[in-house]
Write a protein that holds these residues in place. Structure first.
Motif, PDB file in Angstrom:
ATOM      1  N   UNK A  18       0.829  -1.201   0.000  1.00  0.00           N
ATOM      2  CA  UNK A  18       0.000   0.000   0.000  1.00  0.00           C
ATOM      3  C   UNK A  18       0.873   1.265   0.000  1.00  0.00           C
ATOM      4  N   UNK A  19       1.902   1.284   0.841  1.00  0.00           N
ATOM      5  CA  UNK A  19       2.800   2.443   0.901  1.00  0.00           C
ATOM      6  C   UNK A  19       3.514   2.654  -0.428  1.00  0.00           C
ATOM      7  N   UNK A  20       3.977   1.568  -1.055  1.00  0.00           N
ATOM      8  CA  UNK A  20       4.662   1.671  -2.341  1.00  0.00           C
ATOM      9  C   UNK A  20       3.718   2.181  -3.422  1.00  0.00           C
ATOM     10  N   UNK A  21       2.476   1.672  -3.435  1.00  0.00           N
ATOM     11  CA  UNK A  21       1.495   2.107  -4.433  1.00  0.00           C
ATOM     12  C   UNK A  21       1.210   3.599  -4.306  1.00  0.00           C
ATOM     13  N   UNK A  22       1.042   4.061  -3.078  1.00  0.00           N
ATOM     14  CA  UNK A  22       0.785   5.488  -2.858  1.00  0.00           C
ATOM     15  C   UNK A  22       1.992   6.338  -3.235  1.00  0.00           C
ATOM     16  N   UNK A  23       3.171   5.915  -2.806  1.00  0.00           N
ATOM     17  CA  UNK A  23       4.383   6.702  -3.044  1.00  0.00           C
ATOM     18  C   UNK A  23       4.713   6.812  -4.530  1.00  0.00           C
ATOM     19  N   UNK A  24       4.410   5.765  -5.298  1.00  0.00           N
ATOM     20  CA  UNK A  24       4.780   5.741  -6.718  1.00  0.00           C
ATOM     21  C   UNK A  24       3.573   5.925  -7.636  1.00  0.00           C
ATOM     22  N   UNK A  25       2.401   6.166  -7.044  1.00  0.00           N
ATOM     23  CA  UNK A  25       1.169   6.432  -7.779  1.00  0.00           C
ATOM     24  C   UNK A  25       0.894   5.362  -8.837  1.00  0.00           C
ATOM     25  N   UNK A  26       0.925   4.118  -8.368  1.00  0.00           N
ATOM     26  CA  UNK A  26       0.592   2.976  -9.223  1.00  0.00           C
ATOM     27  C   UNK A  26      -0.518   2.181  -8.529  1.00  0.00           C
ATOM     28  N   UNK A  27      -1.274   1.380  -9.278  1.00  0.00           N
ATOM     29  CA  UNK A  27      -2.349   0.597  -8.653  1.00  0.00           C
ATOM     30  C   UNK A  27      -1.800  -0.406  -7.634  1.00  0.00           C
ATOM     31  N   UNK A  28      -2.491  -0.514  -6.524  1.00  0.00           N
ATOM     32  CA  UNK A  28      -2.103  -1.441  -5.465  1.00  0.00           C
ATOM     33  C   UNK A  28      -1.998  -2.864  -5.992  1.00  0.00           C
ATOM     34  N   UNK A  29      -2.963  -3.284  -6.795  1.00  0.00           N
ATOM     35  CA  UNK A  29      -2.933  -4.661  -7.298  1.00  0.00           C
ATOM     36  C   UNK A  29      -1.702  -4.910  -8.167  1.00  0.00           C
TER      37      UNK A  29
END
Length: 158
Positions: free
Chosen positions: A131-142
């Protein structure tokens, strides 16, 4: 890749603390869950139930050690509307587990692997790290979650 297969074990002296609630704001459940887990509960879960006179309610279940029971009881009495608790003795069989780092394009994300008789039987990327990586890099969580799973499997020794 060499794994440190942690030994599975059986925990005795465990308790499940239960409370039935039919007069509490359901929005409080996530707050109470976080507070109980933060105080050392092993697990917290809520079950929808039908109480006397057909009223909908929830059953709070808190898995804990006898040593932590008093502290968790205090939280339950102060944060919920219950006026009584049940204690159920429990024995828990826990699989050996290991947190294995996986290098991704978004940084290192850990995978929790569970072992039974020295054999990996389950694994899952750590959700909060994904979740943190998805938010930080603005990519889909899945996308993050699926790629961590794929990279983990690609680097596994058979």
């Amino acid at each position: 890749m060499a794994f440190d297969h942690r030994t599975e074990h059986v925990d005795t002296g465990m308790l499940i603390i239960q409370a039935n609630l039919d007069d509490m704001n359901p929005e409080f459940t996530s707050y109470i869950t976080d507070k109980l887990l933060g105080a050392g509960a092993n697990d917290v879960y809520w079950i929808p139930i039908i109480m006397k006179k057909g009223r909908p309610g929830v059953m709070l279940n808190v898995l804990t050690t006898e040593r932590k029971a008093g502290e968790l009881e205090e939280i339950i009495f102060s944060e919920t509307t219950t006026i009584g608790l049940r204690y159920v003795r429990a024995e828990c069989h826990r699989l050996g587990r290991e947190f294995i780092p996986v290098d991704t394009r978004w940084g290192t994300i850990h995978v929790k692997a569970a072992f039974h008789d020295g054999r990996m039987v389950q694994f899952a990327p750590e959700f909060k790290e994904c979740e943190q990586a998805a938010k930080a890099h603005q990519v889909p969580l899945k996308q993050v979650y699926d790629e961590v799973r794929r990279l983990f499997l690609d680097t596994r020794e058979d």
